[in-house]
Write a protein that holds these residues in place. Structure first.
Motif, PDB file in Angstrom:
ATOM      1  N   GLN A 214      43.921  46.507  44.612  1.00  0.00           N
ATOM      2  CA  GLN A 214      43.550  45.269  43.929  1.00  0.00           C
ATOM      3  C   GLN A 214      44.659  44.231  44.094  1.00  0.00           C
ATOM      4  O   GLN A 214      45.850  44.575  44.134  1.00  0.00           O
ATOM      5  CB  GLN A 214      43.311  45.509  42.442  1.00  0.00           C
ATOM      6  CG  GLN A 214      42.005  46.194  42.115  1.00  0.00           C
ATOM      7  CD  GLN A 214      41.730  46.265  40.624  1.00  0.00           C
ATOM      8  OE1 GLN A 214      42.638  46.193  39.802  1.00  0.00           O
ATOM      9  NE2 GLN A 214      40.464  46.412  40.257  1.00  0.00           N
ATOM     10  N   TYR A 215      44.248  42.984  44.185  1.00  0.00           N
ATOM     11  CA  TYR A 215      45.206  41.876  44.233  1.00  0.00           C
ATOM     12  C   TYR A 215      44.650  40.732  43.411  1.00  0.00           C
ATOM     13  O   TYR A 215      43.462  40.408  43.512  1.00  0.00           O
ATOM     14  CB  TYR A 215      45.441  41.413  45.676  1.00  0.00           C
ATOM     15  CG  TYR A 215      46.433  40.276  45.778  1.00  0.00           C
ATOM     16  CD1 TYR A 215      47.755  40.445  45.372  1.00  0.00           C
ATOM     17  CD2 TYR A 215      46.037  39.027  46.242  1.00  0.00           C
ATOM     18  CE1 TYR A 215      48.675  39.406  45.447  1.00  0.00           C
ATOM     19  CE2 TYR A 215      46.955  37.970  46.332  1.00  0.00           C
ATOM     20  CZ  TYR A 215      48.256  38.178  45.922  1.00  0.00           C
ATOM     21  OH  TYR A 215      49.167  37.141  45.992  1.00  0.00           O
ATOM     22  N   LYS A 216      45.492  40.158  42.593  1.00  0.00           N
ATOM     23  CA  LYS A 216      45.075  39.010  41.780  1.00  0.00           C
ATOM     24  C   LYS A 216      46.200  37.983  41.760  1.00  0.00           C
ATOM     25  O   LYS A 216      47.392  38.335  41.793  1.00  0.00           O
ATOM     26  CB  LYS A 216      44.719  39.452  40.367  1.00  0.00           C
ATOM     27  CG  LYS A 216      45.784  40.283  39.651  1.00  0.00           C
ATOM     28  CD  LYS A 216      45.273  40.840  38.333  1.00  0.00           C
ATOM     29  CE  LYS A 216      46.323  41.724  37.659  1.00  0.00           C
ATOM     30  NZ  LYS A 216      45.828  42.327  36.411  1.00  0.00           N
ATOM     31  N   PHE A 217      45.823  36.724  41.737  1.00  0.00           N
ATOM     32  CA  PHE A 217      46.817  35.656  41.707  1.00  0.00           C
ATOM     33  C   PHE A 217      46.299  34.507  40.853  1.00  0.00           C
ATOM     34  O   PHE A 217      45.089  34.285  40.735  1.00  0.00           O
ATOM     35  CB  PHE A 217      47.156  35.178  43.123  1.00  0.00           C
ATOM     36  CG  PHE A 217      45.983  34.623  43.885  1.00  0.00           C
ATOM     37  CD1 PHE A 217      45.685  33.267  43.867  1.00  0.00           C
ATOM     38  CD2 PHE A 217      45.160  35.471  44.625  1.00  0.00           C
ATOM     39  CE1 PHE A 217      44.602  32.762  44.563  1.00  0.00           C
ATOM     40  CE2 PHE A 217      44.066  34.960  45.330  1.00  0.00           C
ATOM     41  CZ  PHE A 217      43.788  33.608  45.291  1.00  0.00           C
ATOM     42  N   ASP A 218      47.234  33.783  40.255  1.00  0.00           N
ATOM     43  CA  ASP A 218      46.902  32.693  39.352  1.00  0.00           C
ATOM     44  C   ASP A 218      46.875  31.364  40.101  1.00  0.00           C
ATOM     45  O   ASP A 218      47.677  31.118  41.011  1.00  0.00           O
ATOM     46  CB  ASP A 218      47.924  32.610  38.214  1.00  0.00           C
ATOM     47  CG  ASP A 218      47.895  33.846  37.323  1.00  0.00           C
ATOM     48  OD1 ASP A 218      46.805  34.433  37.186  1.00  0.00           O
ATOM     49  OD2 ASP A 218      48.958  34.224  36.792  1.00  0.00           O
ATOM     50  N   ILE A 219      45.946  30.509  39.694  1.00  0.00           N
ATOM     51  CA  ILE A 219      45.884  29.134  40.164  1.00  0.00           C
ATOM     52  C   ILE A 219      46.087  28.257  38.934  1.00  0.00           C
ATOM     53  O   ILE A 219      45.177  28.079  38.118  1.00  0.00           O
ATOM     54  CB  ILE A 219      44.532  28.820  40.832  1.00  0.00           C
ATOM     55  CG1 ILE A 219      44.280  29.779  42.003  1.00  0.00           C
ATOM     56  CG2 ILE A 219      44.494  27.380  41.321  1.00  0.00           C
ATOM     57  CD1 ILE A 219      42.923  29.600  42.650  1.00  0.00           C
ATOM     58  N   GLY A 220      47.289  27.764  38.807  1.00  0.00           N
ATOM     59  CA  GLY A 220      47.623  27.031  37.594  1.00  0.00           C
ATOM     60  C   GLY A 220      47.728  27.980  36.416  1.00  0.00           C
ATOM     61  O   GLY A 220      47.972  29.177  36.567  1.00  0.00           O
ATOM     62  N   ARG A 221      47.500  27.441  35.222  1.00  0.00           N
ATOM     63  CA  ARG A 221      47.625  28.255  34.008  1.00  0.00           C
ATOM     64  C   ARG A 221      46.309  28.850  33.565  1.00  0.00           C
ATOM     65  O   ARG A 221      46.278  29.815  32.799  1.00  0.00           O
ATOM     66  CB  ARG A 221      48.197  27.397  32.870  1.00  0.00           C
ATOM     67  CG  ARG A 221      49.583  26.841  33.146  1.00  0.00           C
ATOM     68  CD  ARG A 221      50.050  25.948  32.015  1.00  0.00           C
ATOM     69  NE  ARG A 221      50.096  26.677  30.743  1.00  0.00           N
ATOM     70  CZ  ARG A 221      50.460  26.117  29.589  1.00  0.00           C
ATOM     71  NH1 ARG A 221      50.770  24.842  29.544  1.00  0.00           N
ATOM     72  NH2 ARG A 221      50.486  26.844  28.485  1.00  0.00           N
ATOM     73  N   ASP A 222      45.194  28.286  34.026  1.00  0.00           N
ATOM     74  CA  ASP A 222      43.895  28.668  33.472  1.00  0.00           C
ATOM     75  C   ASP A 222      43.025  29.515  34.390  1.00  0.00           C
ATOM     76  O   ASP A 222      42.039  30.089  33.932  1.00  0.00           O
ATOM     77  CB  ASP A 222      43.109  27.412  33.096  1.00  0.00           C
ATOM     78  CG  ASP A 222      43.775  26.624  31.990  1.00  0.00           C
ATOM     79  OD1 ASP A 222      44.536  27.228  31.216  1.00  0.00           O
ATOM     80  OD2 ASP A 222      43.546  25.400  31.917  1.00  0.00           O
ATOM     81  N   HIS A 223      43.342  29.579  35.662  1.00  0.00           N
ATOM     82  CA  HIS A 223      42.438  30.203  36.621  1.00  0.00           C
ATOM     83  C   HIS A 223      43.110  31.407  37.303  1.00  0.00           C
ATOM     84  O   HIS A 223      44.299  31.359  37.647  1.00  0.00           O
ATOM     85  CB  HIS A 223      42.002  29.196  37.686  1.00  0.00           C
ATOM     86  CG  HIS A 223      41.493  27.909  37.119  1.00  0.00           C
ATOM     87  ND1 HIS A 223      40.202  27.759  36.655  1.00  0.00           N
ATOM     88  CD2 HIS A 223      42.117  26.722  36.899  1.00  0.00           C
ATOM     89  CE1 HIS A 223      40.042  26.532  36.199  1.00  0.00           C
ATOM     90  NE2 HIS A 223      41.190  25.875  36.333  1.00  0.00           N
ATOM     91  N   ARG A 224      42.319  32.452  37.501  1.00  0.00           N
ATOM     92  CA  ARG A 224      42.814  33.645  38.193  1.00  0.00           C
ATOM     93  C   ARG A 224      41.740  34.165  39.144  1.00  0.00           C
ATOM     94  O   ARG A 224      40.574  34.278  38.773  1.00  0.00           O
ATOM     95  CB  ARG A 224      43.206  34.733  37.199  1.00  0.00           C
ATOM     96  CG  ARG A 224      43.542  36.074  37.847  1.00  0.00           C
ATOM     97  CD  ARG A 224      44.071  37.074  36.838  1.00  0.00           C
ATOM     98  NE  ARG A 224      45.405  36.721  36.400  1.00  0.00           N
ATOM     99  CZ  ARG A 224      46.133  37.442  35.532  1.00  0.00           C
ATOM    100  NH1 ARG A 224      45.596  38.532  35.011  1.00  0.00           N
ATOM    101  NH2 ARG A 224      47.342  37.061  35.191  1.00  0.00           N
ATOM    102  N   ILE A 225      42.145  34.462  40.368  1.00  0.00           N
ATOM    103  CA  ILE A 225      41.271  35.040  41.380  1.00  0.00           C
ATOM    104  C   ILE A 225      41.674  36.494  41.604  1.00  0.00           C
ATOM    105  O   ILE A 225      42.867  36.811  41.712  1.00  0.00           O
ATOM    106  CB  ILE A 225      41.353  34.266  42.714  1.00  0.00           C
ATOM    107  CG1 ILE A 225      41.008  32.800  42.511  1.00  0.00           C
ATOM    108  CG2 ILE A 225      40.431  34.895  43.751  1.00  0.00           C
ATOM    109  CD1 ILE A 225      39.593  32.553  42.058  1.00  0.00           C
ATOM    110  N   GLY A 226      40.705  37.389  41.682  1.00  0.00           N
ATOM    111  CA  GLY A 226      40.980  38.799  41.933  1.00  0.00           C
ATOM    112  C   GLY A 226      40.146  39.337  43.076  1.00  0.00           C
ATOM    113  O   GLY A 226      39.036  38.865  43.339  1.00  0.00           O
TER     114      GLY A 226
END
Length: 416
Positions: A214-226
């Motif tokens: 699994q890999y997840k990363f944040d886009i700004g403070r409100d959004h997360r893609i996994g």
């Protein structure tokens, strides 16, 4: 370290019942190894059965073992699920006569637990079904009656570990012991009164491994893609099978008319799963999953008096989401609302006809008062049928209940 007694009591009770998985009723389960399970929890089933990209410190996700690395370092999780099912089936004969039937079923779905191992690792242990068999029906034959019934399935006792390799990226695996018996009976009764029973038993005793990332990363403070990826290698199935003939009205000993080792005669297909998720402010989660299993390439068991089954490549598409208005505030703002659906072209074939299935589900996650425990209650509708319009059509209403105990694992004493 102090373990909450409620957790020990619950685990002891349900461990004794861990092999009594939910009983299904479907004539389609007589083919192959029965109806396959995807190891989704009650909460995930309410979201269409998604989970490859899902990770949370508050929920166990057996669908991707890499998720165990998200375990909270102070939290012990214990999750169990039960289901209640109503199956309404109908069939149209070649002469245009329609018949229908309604059957009820249910029981234990799964039982799992998860513990942290330091700050970067986690482990999980549990019982989950691999496949389920349950059916009973009859038909007229020349000069008699043919009755078929079956029960059983393949269960999995798994132990999984996962570790966070670097920020946002984790790897994990499940090592499973597969066990269970699949029993298929054919009873032939002639007009003259003689009665013979042919019983096929497939006994599985095997090991299997599943790998996940699994890999997840944040886009700004409100959004997360996994993103998540799961792979289970194909393999020869270990165990044995035999067919026994019983002359019910005659005083004769049972006769074993066929037997075989499963190795080199029966196989399990490899399995690929991939998922993408989007999360907003830890309130909204949306995920899409795809599963592929090349069953058409595997060997199938052939034993006397029981026809071999042709398998098709299986694929499944699932989409689901959940929304929690607020982590704090009044009770209903802390309830989680879930919705999802799926489409599945199954590995089962009836003659030259594919079996296809689709379903939709919804549900709620109710937080327990003064506790982090979550009670999931949902309803799912499923439709299953083969491509020939004269073959059996099934409509399921499943009510699923899951209880996710979330308790502190370590208690730190204050230094005075």
């Amino acid at each position: 370290m102090k373990i909450n007694r409620k957790i020990l009591v619950a685990f002891t009770i349900f461990l004794s019942a861990a092999t009594a998985f939910g009983q299904i009723s479907s004539p389609y389960s007589k083919f192959g190894y029965g109806l396959l399970d995807n190891n989704a929890t009650s909460a995930q089933t309410q979201m269409g059965g998604v989970g490859y990209a899902m990770s949370s410190g508050r929920q166990i996700n057996v669908m991707n073992p890499a998720s165990y690395a998200s375990a909270d370092s102070l939290t012990f999780l214990f999750d169990m699920g039960v289901n209640f099912s109503s199956n309404h089936s109908s069939e149209l004969s070649a002469s245009g006569v329609k018949s229908s039937d309604t059957r009820l079923g249910g029981g234990l779905d799964y039982i799992t637990l998860q513990v942290p191992i330091g700050k970067r690792m986690g482990a999980s242990l549990g019982f989950v079904p691999y496949s389920s068999v349950g059916y009973s029906f009859g038909s007229e034959i020349e000069n008699g009656l043919n009755e078929r019934q079956g029960e059983g399935g393949i269960n999995q006792l798994y132990l999984g570990f996962a570790g966070r390799i670097f920020k946002g990226f984790s790897l994990g695996f499940n090592a499973s012991y597969m066990f269970g018996n699949i029993i298929n009976d054919v009873t032939v009764t002639t007009d003259a009164g003689s009665q013979s029973l042919f019983e096929q038993v497939i006994q599985v005793r095997d090991f299997r491994i599943q790998l996940g990332a699994q890999y997840k990363f944040d886009i700004g403070r409100d959004h997360r893609i996994g993103a998540g990826l799961v792979y289970t290698p194909g393999k020869d199935l270990l165990g044995k099978a035999w067919v026994t003939k019983y002359d019910i009205n005659a005083d004769e000993k049972p006769d074993t008319v066929a037997s075989a080792r499963l190795r080199r005669n029966a196989e399990l297909a490899e399995s690929w799963g991939a998922g993408l998720s989007y999360e907003w402010q830890k309130k909204l989660l949306v995920e899409a999953d795809f599963t592929y299993q090349p069953w058409s390439k595997v060997k199938t068991l052939q034993l006397k008096e029981f026809q071999g089954t042709n398998f098709a490549d299986r694929y499944k598409i699932a989409l689901g989401g959940s929304f929690t208005p607020s982590q704090r505030g009044n009770y209903f703002s802390r309830v989680t609302y879930r919705l999802g659906g799926f489409y599945n072209r199954d590995y089962i074939m009836v003659g030259d006809h594919n079996v296809k299935e689709f379903g939709v589900g919804f549900g709620f996650g109710f937080p327990a008062l003064q506790s982090k425990t979550l009670i999931s209650l949902g309803v799912e509708y499923r439709h299953r049928a083969a491509t020939d319009s004269h073959l059996l059509k099934e409509n399921y209403i499943n009510v699923r209940l899951g209880i996710n105990f979330n308790e502190l694992w370590f208690f730190q004493n204050k230094i005075k």
